[in-house]
Design a protein around this motif. Structure first.
Motif, PDB file in Angstrom:
ATOM      1  N   VAL A   1      39.110  45.238  35.453  1.00 53.01           N
ATOM      2  CA  VAL A   1      37.995  45.343  34.511  1.00 53.01           C
ATOM      3  C   VAL A   1      37.429  43.952  34.237  1.00 53.01           C
ATOM      4  CG1 VAL A   1      38.888  47.423  33.392  1.00 53.01           C
ATOM      5  CG2 VAL A   1      39.455  45.180  32.444  1.00 53.01           C
ATOM      6  N   ALA A   2      36.157  43.945  33.804  1.00 54.66           N
ATOM      7  CA  ALA A   2      35.502  42.694  33.414  1.00 54.66           C
ATOM      8  C   ALA A   2      35.275  42.731  31.914  1.00 54.66           C
ATOM      9  CB  ALA A   2      34.175  42.557  34.143  1.00 54.66           C
ATOM     10  N   GLU A   3      35.609  41.631  31.259  1.00 52.33           N
ATOM     11  CA  GLU A   3      35.364  41.512  29.813  1.00 52.33           C
ATOM     12  C   GLU A   3      34.361  40.389  29.555  1.00 52.33           C
ATOM     13  OE1 GLU A   3      39.551  42.567  27.523  1.00 52.33           O
ATOM     14  OE2 GLU A   3      39.129  40.515  28.092  1.00 52.33           O
TER      15      GLU A   3
ATOM     16  N   ALA B   1      31.457  39.198  40.112  1.00 51.06           N
ATOM     17  CA  ALA B   1      32.811  38.733  39.765  1.00 51.06           C
ATOM     18  C   ALA B   1      33.847  39.821  40.056  1.00 51.06           C
ATOM     19  CB  ALA B   1      32.856  38.327  38.289  1.00 51.06           C
ATOM     20  N   LEU B   2      33.490  41.084  39.800  1.00 53.05           N
ATOM     21  CA  LEU B   2      34.426  42.187  40.070  1.00 53.05           C
ATOM     22  C   LEU B   2      34.662  42.351  41.567  1.00 53.05           C
ATOM     23  CD1 LEU B   2      33.120  44.724  37.412  1.00 53.05           C
ATOM     24  CD2 LEU B   2      35.486  43.902  37.563  1.00 53.05           C
ATOM     25  N   VAL B   3      33.589  42.335  42.344  1.00 56.43           N
ATOM     26  CA  VAL B   3      33.738  42.507  43.800  1.00 56.43           C
ATOM     27  C   VAL B   3      34.521  41.336  44.381  1.00 56.43           C
ATOM     28  CG1 VAL B   3      32.472  42.586  45.982  1.00 56.43           C
ATOM     29  CG2 VAL B   3      31.675  43.927  44.032  1.00 56.43           C
ATOM     30  N   ARG B   4      34.205  40.136  43.928  1.00 61.07           N
ATOM     31  CA  ARG B   4      34.895  38.949  44.455  1.00 61.07           C
ATOM     32  C   ARG B   4      36.388  39.021  44.128  1.00 61.07           C
ATOM     33  NH1 ARG B   4      31.697  33.400  43.718  1.00 61.07           N
ATOM     34  NH2 ARG B   4      30.213  34.560  44.997  1.00 61.07           N
TER      35      ARG B   4
ATOM     36  N   HIS C   1      35.620  37.627  32.205  1.00 58.75           N
ATOM     37  CA  HIS C   1      37.065  37.542  32.413  1.00 58.75           C
ATOM     38  C   HIS C   1      37.487  38.800  33.167  1.00 58.75           C
ATOM     39  CE1 HIS C   1      41.275  36.995  31.809  1.00 58.75           C
ATOM     40  NE2 HIS C   1      41.381  38.056  31.019  1.00 58.75           N
ATOM     41  N   ILE C   2      38.139  38.622  34.317  1.00 60.51           N
ATOM     42  CA  ILE C   2      38.565  39.760  35.129  1.00 60.51           C
ATOM     43  C   ILE C   2      40.074  39.929  34.969  1.00 60.51           C
ATOM     44  CG2 ILE C   2      38.583  40.806  37.436  1.00 60.51           C
ATOM     45  CD1 ILE C   2      35.756  40.162  36.470  1.00 60.51           C
TER      46      ILE C   2
END
Ligand SMILES: CC(C)(COP(=O)(O)OP(=O)(O)OC[C@H]1O[C@@H](n2cnc3c(N)ncnc32)[C@H](O)[C@@H]1OP(=O)(O)O)[C@@H](O)C(=O)NCCC(=O)NCCS
Length: 174
Positions: free
Chosen positions: A53-55, A98-101, A5-6
């Motif tokens: 952030v990514a969770e 996912a973070l970069v995207r 989850h971003i």
């Protein structure tokens, strides 16, 4: 492993993000000395708003930091990725991607014309990730840093977010 989850960072993410920075520091990607145990993660010029952030399962496992390449008004159409890290235990499951995207998509939606970053030449994992998300090498500064007894190239990467005639369709221009 579920998809991460971003979300935008919040001030209460300070502790987990500081832990990630301490745990992941390495001359493979860092050009500054390791953070001290009491160094803050968020700073005045680089607060929660500057981070996604990514969770995973409700735990913060990575972040991407966004900013500008320079403070110049003539440079404000360019977004820059100024930091990216994923906790060791969460690597290899698509969190970095996912973070970069999400960072690229947000920059596109906000109407930036370009997004750029700098990555050390010997950081194979990050370079492969960026290339597979559309970044191309725009320049190389040979032996720009001396790290851990070796000279290391600084690689400049970027991608256009808009066509030659203006913002991409759907972008919010300012
Ligand atoms: C680079 C980093 C963010 C990747 O995070 P991650 O969550 O493990 O990456 P992902 O699982 O999303 O992998 C995405 C792609 O990156 C590349 N990649 C990731 N780890 C890799 C490795 N060990 N070796 C080679 N390529 C790798 C692959 O192309 C991968 O795609 P694939 O799974 O289809 O092969 C992570 O290794 C990290 O935090 N490194 C330390 C900090 C850093 O280097 N930051 C970049 C500063 S410029």
């Amino acid at each position: 492993m579920p998809a991460p989850h971003i979300r935008r960072a919040r001030s209460e993410d300070e502790q987990p993000l500081r832990r990630i920075d301490l745990e992941t520091w390495s001359p493979l990607h860092a050009v500054s000395p390791p953070p001290g145990p009491d160094d803050p993660f968020f700073r005045d010029v680089c607060g929660p708003d500057a981070h996604l952030v990514a969770e995973l399962h409700g735990t913060v496992v990575g972040y991407v930091r966004l900013g500008f390449p320079t403070p110049l008004a003539s440079n404000t159409h360019v977004r820059q990725i100024r930091g990216l890290a994923v906790a060791d235990a969460a690597r290899g499951h698509g969190v970095g991607r996912a973070l970069v995207r999400a960072a690229v998509e947000e920059a596109r939606q906000e109407g930036f014309r370009r997004i750029t970053l700098r990555v050390l030449g010997h950081n194979t994992a990050a370079r492969k990730l960026y290339e597979s998300e559309g970044f191309v090498v725009e320049g190389v500064q040979p032996e720009e840093f001396h790290l851990d007894g070796r000279y290391v190239d600084d690689v400049l990467m970027g991608q256009m977010l808009t066509g030659p005639d203006g913002p991409a369709e759907g972008a919010l221009t300012t």
